[in-house]
Design an enzyme around this catalytic site. Structure first.
Site, PDB file in Angstrom:
ATOM      1  CE  LYS A  22      -1.801   1.459   4.128  1.00 52.96           C
ATOM      2  NZ  LYS A  22      -1.421   2.834   4.468  1.00 52.96           N
ATOM      3  CG  ASN A  23       2.149   2.796   3.553  1.00 49.68           C
ATOM      4  OD1 ASN A  23       0.997   3.104   3.239  1.00 49.68           O
ATOM      5  ND2 ASN A  23       2.521   2.604   4.812  1.00 49.68           N
ATOM      6  NE  ARG A  91      -2.113  12.307   8.515  1.00 50.88           N
ATOM      7  CZ  ARG A  91      -2.296  13.515   8.972  1.00 50.88           C
ATOM      8  NH1 ARG A  91      -3.450  13.870   9.467  1.00 50.88           N
ATOM      9  NH2 ARG A  91      -1.311  14.396   8.945  1.00 50.88           N
ATOM     10  CB  CYS A 115      -5.372  10.639  11.708  1.00 47.80           C
ATOM     11  SG  CYS A 115      -3.965   9.602  11.954  1.00 47.80           S
ATOM     12  NE  ARG A 120       0.047  10.136  10.320  1.00 44.80           N
ATOM     13  CZ  ARG A 120      -0.375   9.160   9.522  1.00 44.80           C
ATOM     14  NH1 ARG A 120      -1.521   8.588   9.742  1.00 44.80           N
ATOM     15  NH2 ARG A 120       0.345   8.771   8.504  1.00 44.80           N
ATOM     16  CG  ASP A 303       2.974   1.381   9.525  1.00 44.26           C
ATOM     17  OD1 ASP A 303       2.502   2.209  10.319  1.00 44.26           O
ATOM     18  OD2 ASP A 303       3.275   1.665   8.350  1.00 44.26           O
ATOM     19  NE  ARG A 395      -7.380   4.234   5.642  1.00 41.28           N
ATOM     20  CZ  ARG A 395      -6.982   5.379   6.139  1.00 41.28           C
ATOM     21  NH1 ARG A 395      -7.476   5.798   7.279  1.00 41.28           N
ATOM     22  NH2 ARG A 395      -6.100   6.121   5.511  1.00 41.28           N
TER      23      ARG A 395
END
Ligand code: EPU
Length: 416
Positions: A22-23, A91, A115, A120, A303, A395
């Site tokens: 994802k990132n 974000r 968040c 952040r 994470d 997500r």
């Protein structure tokens, strides 16, 4: 709304395929803003955050064709705005700021609010763009940035920021002259973005180190790229093997990107090996308590903190888990306590005393990694765990219920 119901105490066994990261995918998709022609990206995970970024890109005139791979063409780019509606749901939408400014000389991007895991701010993104000559104003909840021509500049990050490094690296590819990013983030996803930008024709050196140098070029061309596997998804499945005393082959992943996680899981008593592009993760009893401190890469990833905490709830002894990246990333603690965990928070530290058993109960997911933590805890707890607000999991974890079921978990997703 849906919830996930797990009946725990099943040892997970078998093989699981890891999806695209994802990132890594998020900044790579936004990098297409910088290019002419069709880009083709493969192994893009089917996740809600990816849908959000695609919606944002489509909204600014970018064509997207879906199939086996995602094809993106930014020739019709005709809008420079990322609205509050989208940014508030994700974000990482702020990743369009640098590329839009570089390509259209203008960007209007909603300021992300705080968040669940922390305040952040994006001050470091904005300071960097200002150093490159952008005029930045904050008006009505939006960042309005303008620059006739971005100019290369030396930029020092007080804190290494992942999306900040990515945003400025993208902006710098089309700037005039040389930009140096000092104290840059070294995450594999940053390296991955740099390698895609280079295929597009960018001139970048030093990615993966603390100093990245970018020499601006006139234009970037489209490219093809396959997204790397998601190291956090892989780490989550490794922990699933540990917490259930199972034995899982985690296919299509790169163990080299998981050094800090592997080391901690081994310290906790797991056996981990790597063969044919796959990790074999075996859980053993007793689980030994280990201390964890989250740090920027190559340190232990924030994470993976919540998932590791679920694991440590079952350890023989006490572990101290220090969260140094985000100030509020302990929202899962009160939910873990509901199922019997013994955890005390002292500032940035969670002191986790292992208990012999957790007993399933209804719990609520508060963010993406907290959802993964509660699923892991539910897999090992006695009885039934019901997790609500599971939209958070969509997500960042592709088909997690299906993947866990295939490994033998008693897990289902039902309408609330
Ligand atoms: N920070 C500032 N100012 C800035 C930017 C960051 O003070 O302008 C601070 C943050 O508040 C935080 C620290 O710097 O305390 C590091 O944050 P960073 O900017 O690196 O986080 P991010 O880029 O917003 C990415 C990932 C996160 C991951 C963090 C840390 C993406 C899309 N998101 O966020 O992923 O936790 O890096 O590794 O890449 C997740 O996937 O669950 C997730 C939250």
């Amino acid at each position: 709304m849906e919830k996930i119901i797990i009946k725990g105490e099943k040892r997970l066994k078998g093989e699981v395929e890891i999806s695209g990261s994802k990132n890594a995918a998020l900044p790579i998709l936004t990098a297409s803003i910088l290019t002419q022609g069709w880009n083709t990206f493969s192994n893009v995970p089917a996740l809600r955050d990816i849908e959000t970024i695609k919606k944002l890109l489509k909204g600014i005139g970018i064509k997207i064709e879906e199939g086996e791979s995602v094809k993106i063409n930014a020739d019709g780019l005709n809008n420079y705005e990322a609205s509050y509606d989208l940014v508030k749901t994700m974000r990482a939408s702020v990743l369009v700021l640098g590329p839009l400014l570089a390509r259209l000389k203008r960007a209007r991007v909603s300021l992300p609010g705080g968040c669940a895991i922390g305040a952040r701010p994006i001050n470091l993104h904005l300071n960097g763009l200002a150093k490159m000559g952008a005029k930045i104003e904050l008006k009505h909840g939006y960042v309005e940035a303008k620059a006739k021509k971005l100019k290369g500049a030396p930029i020092f990050f007080e804190i290494p920021t992942v999306t900040g490094t990515e945003n400025l690296m993208m902006a710098a590819t089309l700037a005039e002259g040389v930009t140096t990013l000092e104290n840059a983030a070294r995450e594999p996803e940053v390296i991955e973005l740099a390698s895609v930008l280079k295929k597009m024709g960018a001139n970048i050196k030093g990615e993966g180190t603390e100093i990245i140098t970018i020499e601006g070029v006139k234009e970037l061309k489209s490219t093809d790229h396959t997204i790397i596997p998601d190291r956090i998804e892989a780490g989550t499945f490794m922990t699933a093997a540990g917490i259930t005393g199972g034995n899982i082959k985690i296919k299509n992943c790169n163990i080299n990107l998981l050094d800090s996680v592997t080391r901690k899981l081994e310290e906790a008593g797991m056996e981990i090996s790597y063969k044919d592009n796959g990790i074999i993760a075996k859980g053993n009893r007793p689980i030994r308590s280990v201390d964890i401190k989250t740090l920027p890469y190559p340190g232990f990833p924030t994470d993976m903190q919540a998932q590791m905490m679920a694991f440590m709830c079952f350890a023989n002894g006490t572990s101290v888990i220090s969260e140094t990246i985000f100030e509020n990333r302990f929202m899962h603690v009160s939910e873990l306590r509901r199922i019997g965990a013994d955890i005390r928070i002292e500032g940035h530290n969670a002191i986790v005393k292992g208990v012999p058993d957790l007993s399933g109960a209804p719990v609520m997911a508060t963010d993406l990694r907290a959802s993964a933590c509660l699923i892991l805890a539910g897999l090992a707890a006695k009885g039934k765990t019901e997790i609500s607000r599971v939209y958070h999991i969509d997500r960042g974890y592709e088909r997690i219920v299906e993947k866990l079921s295939k490994l033998g978990a008693d897990i289902k997703r039902v309408a609330d």
